[in-house]
Structures are given as C-alpha cells and as structure tokens.
Design a protein around this motif. Structure first.
Motif, PDB file in Angstrom:
ATOM      1  N   SER A  73       2.331   5.889  -6.152  1.00 55.94           N
ATOM      2  CA  SER A  73       1.461   5.583  -7.277  1.00 55.94           C
ATOM      3  C   SER A  73       0.591   6.762  -7.624  1.00 55.94           C
ATOM      4  N   ARG A 108       4.127   0.205 -15.398  1.00 56.48           N
ATOM      5  CA  ARG A 108       5.541  -0.099 -15.308  1.00 56.48           C
ATOM      6  C   ARG A 108       6.203   0.695 -14.215  1.00 56.48           C
ATOM      7  N   THR A 148       4.918  -0.558 -10.761  1.00 58.82           N
ATOM      8  CA  THR A 148       5.459  -1.881 -10.444  1.00 58.82           C
ATOM      9  C   THR A 148       6.873  -1.778  -9.973  1.00 58.82           C
TER      10      THR A 148
END
Lengths: 124, 872
Positions: free
Chosen positions: B38, B136, B139
């Motif tokens: 991330s 997006r 995830t």
C-alpha cells in the motif's frame, strides 16, 4: 431509928400479910407500895434500908426497880420475893447485886424473910 | 465426577492453539506485506503526480508564454483524460483560469506548481490525483493477500489436528482408562501400551500410584473394618453430633443405652437431637461451654433420659472437631452408662455410712490392731474414753494401754494367748487413760485375717459402773444379809405351800427360843408358834388373799411356853422361783410399856406447859395462904409481946385464948393450912420440871461428881431426915476406869439421882420387916460411847404391877403428902427426853430395885432410838 423496910407487891394480900407479919416484931419502919413507880416516889421522900420486891409488877418490873433504886441511892439492899418460877431465865441475880439467899419463891416461910431482913440490916 | 463433555479436549485445545498461533503469524505477515504494498502504491502515485505536474509545467511553458490557449487546453484535456486525475486547473500568469477539471471524487494528492519562463511566472498548474484509483489498487492487493493467508491457515489447522490426535490422545486415553479402572477399584488391569518414551514415566507413576492406592485402600478397609467392629461392639456409646445437637452418628451401644433397638432407630427418633436426652437441658449448654474452652476432651457426669423416660447417670466425654479455620464444627465423644456403678457407689457409701454409724454407736471402744500390735482403726469412743487425740492414738501399741499391777498385764497376755488358740477371747483389765486414770474394762477380741495379714479386732466396754454396781450389790447383799441376821425383829422365811421354815434370824431365836437348826424344815405349827388358836388359818388366808399383811397383833408362843405379844407383818415373795412368805415379828412387850409411858409423858409435857403459865398465879395465893396462916399462928401466941400488948388493950387474956386454941386444935389446923400450901407449891414445882427442857445450859460433866452431889443433898434432905437417917444407908461404889463424861444439865441429872436415892431411902425406911443392912450400890461404867449408871438398893423391891407403873406420873406408893407421884416420871422425862438417854427398872418383891440410866458419852452423837435399840 428503926431500919426502913419497903414491901413492893401488886398483890394487896401479900403486902398486908407480910407487913402484918413483920410489924409485930417492931424492929422495922415498914412501908409498902403496889408498884415500882409508887415505891420509887415514896423512896425519893424517904429512902429505905431494905426493899422486898416482887418481880412481876404492873409496869416497871422488880429487876428494873432494883436497878433504878440502887442507882439513885434510894435503897441499900433488896430481897426478891416472887411467885414466878422461870424468872432466872431473864433475870441475872448476880447482876442486880443479889445472891441466892436474897431470893424467896412464893409460897415461903415468913420467918425466913424476917431472918434475911434482920441479917441484911445488921450487915448494914 | 466431572462430565467428560463439559471439559475441553487437550488435543483440540492444542490444535486450536497451534492454529491460532499460525493464523496470527500468517495474518501479521500478510498485513505487513499489505502495508508495504500500500505504501509502495502511495509512493508510486506521488511520483506519478510529480512526473505529471512536471510534464505539464514543461509542456505548458510555451503555450503560456505564447498565450496559446488552445494548445494548453488540448494538453490539459489530454491529461484530464487520465482516470487517475481527479482535479486539474490551469491559470495564466495573471491568474486567469484557462482550464478547470474536477472529477468530483476524493483527492489523494494535490500539487500546485508555477510555470516559469526565464525566471518569470507565466502560469499556474494545480493537479489532484483521485483516491479511488489508489483504493482500487490497494484492495486488490489486500484481497489477494487475504486469500493466500486463509489458505495457509486452513491447511495448517487440518494438519495440526490430525497429528495431535495421532500422538497425544491415544496415550492419554490409555492412561485415562487406567485411572478409570483405578477409580472403579480395578487395580489388576494390564498396563496400557504407549509407544513413545515421554509417556513411559507417566505410565510407571500411574501404575505405582495404583498399587499404592490399592494397598492403602486395603489398609483403610481393614482399619475401617477394625474400627467399625470397635464402634459397633463398644460397650460405650460413641456419637458424633452437630453443635446444635443433631445426632450424626451413633453406635449400637449408644442406642441401647438410650433404649433404642439400634442407632438407626435412635437417629430417626425425636431424640435425634440430643438436647432432649439431657435430664437437665442446661447441663448440655454448660458442657458445651466447657468443651469449647478446652483443647482436650472434657468429661462430665450427668443424668440422661432414656426413650421410656427413665433417667440414668452417665459419664459424657467429648471433644470439639474444628474446621480448617478453627471454628467448632462437630462434637465427638462417648457416653458411658455409670448408673450401675453409681448405684454400686451409693450402695457402698450407704454401707460405709451404716458401718461408720454402727462403729460409732457401739457403747464402748472399738479397735483393730495389725499384726505388729499397732492400733490401725478405732472409733471416737476410743479417743474420748482414753483422752488421746486421733493423732496420738494412731499406731499405739496394744500394750501401751496396760500398765499398773503385773496381773493386769498378765491377764491381757493370757487372753491374747487364749485368743490365738480359740480365735476369740474376752478379758477384764484396767486400761490406762492419758490422764493416768485406770478404767476397768471388759475386752472382747477376735482374730481376723485380711489379705493374708492377721488383725486383732474387738470391743472394749467401760465396766466401772458395772464394777461399782457389783460392789454395791455385794455390799447391799452383805448389808441385807446382816440386816436379816441382826435385825432386832424376828424374821422367818417360809415356803407358802407347806409352811415349812426356810430361814430364821438371830432375833427369832432370841424371841421364840428356837435355834436356826431347830426351825429350818419344820412348820410354825410343828414349833407351836401360834399363841392363839385359829391364828394360823387367819394369817394364811390373809397372805393368800392380799399378799401382804401389815402390823397385825400376833401372840407368839415361845419354846418355854410363855406367850409374847408381837406385831406381825408378812409378805408373799417369790424367791428362786418358789412362793414364800416373809414374816417379821416384833416383840412389843417393851414397846407397849414405852407407848404407855410416852402417852403419859406427852400428857405431862402439856401439864408442864400449863403449869408454867399458871404457876405464878397459884404461887401468889399460896404465898398469901402461907404468910397469912403464919400471921394467924403468930398473932395467937400468948408469949408474943405485941399480942400481949394488944390483948391487954382490949382486956383479953392471951393465956386463955391459947388454952382455947389448944383445946380446939386450932394450932393444928393452922399448921395444916401451911403444910397444904407447901404441898401445893411442891406439886407446882414438879409439874414445872416437865416444861424445863433443853433450854437449860448444857455442859460436859463427870457423872460421878453429879451423883456425889445428889448423895450430899439426900443426906441433908430435911424431909428425908424427918423419917429416915440417910446416913444409916451404906453406899457402895462400883466404878470402872471411865471416863464418865456426859453432856448434860447438871441440876436436872442431879435431881434424877436425888429422886432415885430418896425413893430408895424412903422404900427402905418404910420396909417391913426392917432391913438390917440397908445399902445402895452405885455402879458407873463407860462402854460403846455410852455412860451407864445403876442405882440398886436392897430394899423391899416392887411387885410387877407397881414396877410397870413406876414411871407413870402421879403414881405413888407413898402416903399422901409424902410424894407427889411425879419424881420418877420427871426423872424418866429428863433422861429420855432432855438427854437422849435410856432409863429402865428391874425389880422383884424382896429383891430390891435396880434403876439403870444410860446416857450418851460426851462428844457422841447418837440418837436415843439407836442406843435404846441395843438395850432392848
């Protein structure tokens, strides 16, 4: 002067017979009294040489009389002449200046009394 | 037992734990990768934004400069076409907006740069990247990572579960089965098979434990069996209760003790709460308090009540069982029925009391000597009698009590010897008390053996009183025997049935003339004792009817035939089982005479009393009579001068008078008067002698001197002289050594002897025929504290009737005028009444008269009755 003799007895007949007996001899000047008190009264006027005293007398008795008369010099000698038989129980003969010869129990011979008085008077 | 379902499985737990652990690790790793990725996305996006904005600023430098707006907008539009761009604004140097794009989403990064040309700001660009793109991306990464992690975890779980079951649950189940068998009490199961070394010690331990448990269980069972046997069979009641009193446990003995069949009945009963079995409910409370304060078991004796309501004594012993915190929990203990023991104790105590009472109530001393002769037991009387205290008396030796004469001790020794032989003996001996008193005692001893030791026990009784009684009895018997023998009264003892004489006394022999030998075995009739016919039957009848005859007149015929008047008393008596009659006979010859005399004496005393009173009254008239009669006699004498003088005066011739008197006997009459007066005076005097009593003075006199004086008076007695010359009488003295001292009134005794002498003289003077040698014997003797005088003449004596009346007042044999009749009676009176003496007369016609006078010697106190008793 004759010796004076006083007869003291409450019994009149004794007095009179004894006085009668003695006076016949004409040797004494006789007096008599029926009681000791009367005798003392007489003796105060005329003292006696001899007192013949009964013991049982109305008030003052014979012994008391002898004691009083002797003390007061009213009588030279005393002779007891009594009808009592038991007088010795209450009277001391010697204490009164008497002897057995001075005691005469009634009834007695008048001559014996006469002779005793004569003897006493003679002794003085 | 815990439920197996309720408890988690170890292997499950273990596999779960391992699963959770590995899951945790996987998740952490996954999370870290995710975060890194991330972050990397974010960094890339910033770099992208920086690159884009740099590109724009370079791309737009020229348009701005050239103010080519279209180009610039074309570039901007192309850029805005990128989905990542969320905001794009273009403004010229002056701030005028050339282009503006806003995607409307959330912006992730916002950058603004100035477009420079030659150092001059020609425009501004503002770029914002949209968040949704980054989200997006992230995830997608997250989903991929999560999927991988879940996969890994699932695989791991599966594997762990399979493996753990394989390696753990198997052995544990085997061990579990072993324990389960142990639990079920099966200690003989085969050892479980375990394949791994780690379980081997565990299996060993389990097996060893199983064996230990098996052994201990066996021991416990045996122990319990043992204790159960004790518990069940104990004669003592054993219990366990709560503090509130609920009976938790009790043995059969306890139940039986309280009257139940067994403990179950007891525990099911109303009395299962033991509060109710106490006779005194307060006793339990009190006991609990005591027990609570004590660490050790406490005992009390108390009374319990049985099922049927009866009470019994018991000893209760209990202790407290406490919990771990020390709080009292239960009460354990035992109850022992001691009623039988108590009853036995009471019985024993009662027995002891009775024994002590008996011991103390014995009217003598009790003793118990041990084999060494030491006093070990005694009663209080022993102490009292001997004067020793209990400390002093203890351990005294038998022979300490016996001192004194040798025979006293030897008697005791002899008794002990006898006792040894026969087992028991009695002896009389004197016991020495502490104060030295010797008490006569009667001992009775017995040898006893107790526990192999020999003892001497017995009793001693003080026999002082008995001895004294014996002595008194002996003296009394002697006295009465003497009384019987020496009684002045004749006593005859005869048997009632035939009247045979058993015994007679000396007086009987004297009075009746029969000796003891003559009389015994014969009857009164045999001896002809009855003086009057019918007397026997009358007497016998009276005795049979009344048992007692008192003072009846009886005529006793003597052996010589003469009859003696007696008074008889008879009593029916039982002697040695034989009916007897005891007769007492009193010769009353003398008594009758004495009685007469007494009566006369009494008369005379009253006469004397009266005489004393009237003597003076009578003597005076007698005096008058005497002198007057003398006057009469004198005044009638013819030779008396006074008489002559008086007679002459009246012309009387005294000689004639005298002749007349003589002729008529008047002189005689006058003399009679005089004599009568003297006689009367004499009587009076003698009468008075009766009233002269002991008031006369007494003194100790020699009787001889008194008699001599009387002799002198008699010689000189005038009246006597007239008739008889006393000096003609020969006086004969017979005197012993004396002394002849008597306590008397001299004149009275003198008078007595004068009377006797005068009587003798007068009797002898008047005797016819004349007595040739008149003499009077005077005897004096002293004997037995008495002085006796006798006056005996050889005159005419007296016939019995005169003799009998000689002492009677007013009785005289002399002619009137000579005697008053009072001389002898007064003499008798003086001797007997006034001087406690005796006077008696013996005479017979022609044999003279003998008067005996007996007086107590001076200093002797003896009543006349005693003295004259001997005389008769």
């Amino acid at each position: 002067m004759l010796p004076r003799v006083m007869i003291i007895d409450d019994e009149e007949h004794i007095r009179s017979s004894l006085v009668g007996f003695l006076e016949d001899f004409e040797e004494f000047d006789l007096r008599s009294a029926h009681s000791a008190e009367e005798a003392l009264e007489q003796l105060r006027r005329e003292p006696a040489d001899v007192c013949v005293v009964d013991i049982r007398l109305p008030a003052m008795n014979g012994a008391e009389f002898i004691r009083a008369a002797t003390e007061q010099g009213l009588c030279v000698r005393s002779i007891l002449h009594t009808g009592s038989t038991d007088f010795r129980r209450y009277i001391d003969i010697g204490g009164l200046g008497l002897c057995e010869e001075d005691v005469f129990e009634k009834p007695c011979d008048g001559v014996a009394i006469l002779e005793r008085i004569r003897r006493v008077v003679r002794k003085g | 037992m815990p439920s197996p379902v309720a408890q988690p499985s170890l292997s499950n737990r273990l596999s779960l734990s391992l699963g959770i652990l590995s899951t945790g690790i996987v998740l952490v790793v996954t999370a870290m990768v995710f975060l890194f990725l991330s972050w990397r996305v974010g960094v890339q996006m910033e770099e992208q934004a920086e690159g884009t904005i740099d590109f724009l600023s370079k791309s737009l430098e020229t348009p701005f400069w050239t103010l080519d707006k279209d180009s610039a907008v074309a570039v901007a539009q192309a850029t805005a076409m990128n989905p990542a761009v969320g905001l794009l604004e273009l403004r010229d140097g002056r701030g005028e907006s050339w282009f503006a794009y806003d995607g409307g989403g959330k912006l992730f990064i916002l950058r603004e740069v100035d477009v420079l040309y030659e150092g001059q700001v020609i425009g501004h660009v503002r770029l914002g990247l949209d968040e949704s793109d980054r989200v997006r991306t992230v995830t997608s990464i997250g989903l991929a990572g999560g999927g991988i992690a879940l996969f890994i975890i699932g695989v791991q779980y599966f594997l762990a579960a399979r493996l753990l079951r394989r390696y753990f649950r198997g052995p544990f189940d085997a061990l579990d089965a072993l324990v389960g068998a142990y639990v079920k009490g099966a200690y003989d199961v085969p050892p479980p098979d375990v394949e791994y070394a780690e379980f081997a010690p565990l299996r060993r331990t389990f097996l060893s434990m199983g064996r230990t448990i098996e052994r201990q269980m066996n021991q416990l069972r045996e122990s319990e069996e043992r204790y159960r046997a004790i518990f069940d069979n104990s004669p003592v009641g054993i219990f366990r209760t709560t503090f509130e009193g609920t009976l938790l446990e009790g043995n059969p003995a306890l139940a039986r003790m309280f009257g139940y069949v067994d403990q179950y009945e007891f525990m099911g009963s109303d009395n299962a709460n033991v509060q109710a079995v106490y006779a005194d409910p307060a006793a339990r409370l009190q006991f609990l308090q005591t027990v609570l304060q004590s660490d050790s078991p406490v005992s009390i004796e108390t009374e319990f009540v049985r099922k049927d309501g009866t009470a019994f004594d018991a000893v209760l012993t209990a202790s407290v069982q406490r919990d771990g915190g020390g709080s009292p929990l239960l009460l354990n203990g035992a109850v022992e029925d001691v009623s039988a023991r108590k009853e036995a104790e009471r019985s024993l105590a009662r027995e002891r009391q009775l024994m002590a009472a008996i011991f103390e109530s014995v009217p003598g001393l009790l003793f118990l000597y041990d084999s060494h002769g030491r006093l070990v037991r005694w009663n209080r009387a022993h102490e009292v009698m001997t004067g020793y205290s209990s400390e002093e008396i203890s351990g005294r030796s038998l022979f300490d009590w016996f001192a004194g004469p040798r025979e006293n001790v030897s008697r005791v020794v002899e008794a002990l010897r006898r006792g040894k032989k026969d087992g028991a003996a009695t002896v009389e001996a004197e016991m020495t008390a502490k104060d030295g008193r010797r008490i006569p005692m009667l001992f009775s001893g017995v040898g006893v053996t107790v526990d192999g030791e020999g003892f001497l026990t017995g009793i001693g009784i003080d026999i002082t009183e008995r001895k004294a009684v014996e002595e008194r009895l002996r003296q009394s018997e002697e006295k009465f025997s003497r009384l019987f023998r020496l009684s002045p009264d004749a006593i005859v003892l005869m048997e009632l049935e035939h009247g045979r004489i058993i015994d007679v006394n000396e007086a009987f022999t004297r009075v009746a003339g029969h000796s003891l030998e003559d009389a015994v075995g014969r009857t009164a009739s045999d001896l002809q004792l009855y003086g009057r016919p019918g007397e026997r039957e009358a007497l016998r009848q009276a005795v049979l009817e009344r048992d007692l005859v008192e003072n009846v007149d009886f005529s006793l015929r003597r052996k010589d035939g003469s009859v003696v008047p007696c008074v008889l008393s008879a009593q029916r008596v039982l002697l040695e089982g034989r009916e007897c009659v005891l007769c007492v006979l009193r010769d009353v010859t003398e008594l009758k005479r004495m009685q007469d005399m007494m009566i006369q004496s009494e008369k005379m005393i009253s006469v004397g009393g009266i005489a004393a009173g009237v003597a003076h009254e009578i003597n005076n008239p007698l005096g008058i009579i005497m002198v007057t009669s003398q006057n009469l006699s004198q005044r009638t004498r013819p030779d008396f001068p006074k008489n002559i003088e008086v007679a002459r005066g009246i012309g009387l011739d005294m000689n004639l008078l005298d002749q007349y008197m003589r002729a008529r006997g008047l002189h005689g009459f006058i003399e009679n008067i005089q004599q009568a007066a003297m006689r009367a005076a004499d009587i009076i005097r003698h009468m008075l002698d009766f009233s002269r009593r002991s008031e006369s003075k007494r003194r100790v006199c020699d009787l001889r001197a008194i008699i001599e004086r009387s002799l002198f008076l008699a010689e000189s007695d005038y009246d006597l002289k007239k008739n008889f010359d006393f000096r003609k009488i020969r006086i004969v003295w017979e005197i012993d050594d004396g002394p002849h001292l008597v306590n008397c009134t001299e004149t009275e005794i003198e008078q007595v002897f004068l009377n006797l002498l005068r009587n003798s003289a007068q009797a002898m003077a008047s005797a016819s025929p004349e007595i040739s040698d008149p003499s009077i014997s005077i005897r004096l003797s002293a004997r037995d504290a008495r002085v006796t005088a006798q006056v005996e003449d050889n005159g005419p004596g007296m016939p019995p009737d005169v003799q009998r009346r000689a002492f009677e007042p007013f009785f005289t044999t002399k002619p009137p005028g000579v005697g008053t009749g009072l001389g002898l009676s007064v003499s008798y009176f003086i001797i007997t009444r006034s001087h406690d003496g005796c006077m008696s007369l013996e005479s017979a016609p022609g044999r003279g008269a003998k008067f005996t006078i007996d007086l107590p010697a001076a200093g002797q106190v003896q009543t006349r009755e005693d003295a004259c008793f001997h005389e008769s």
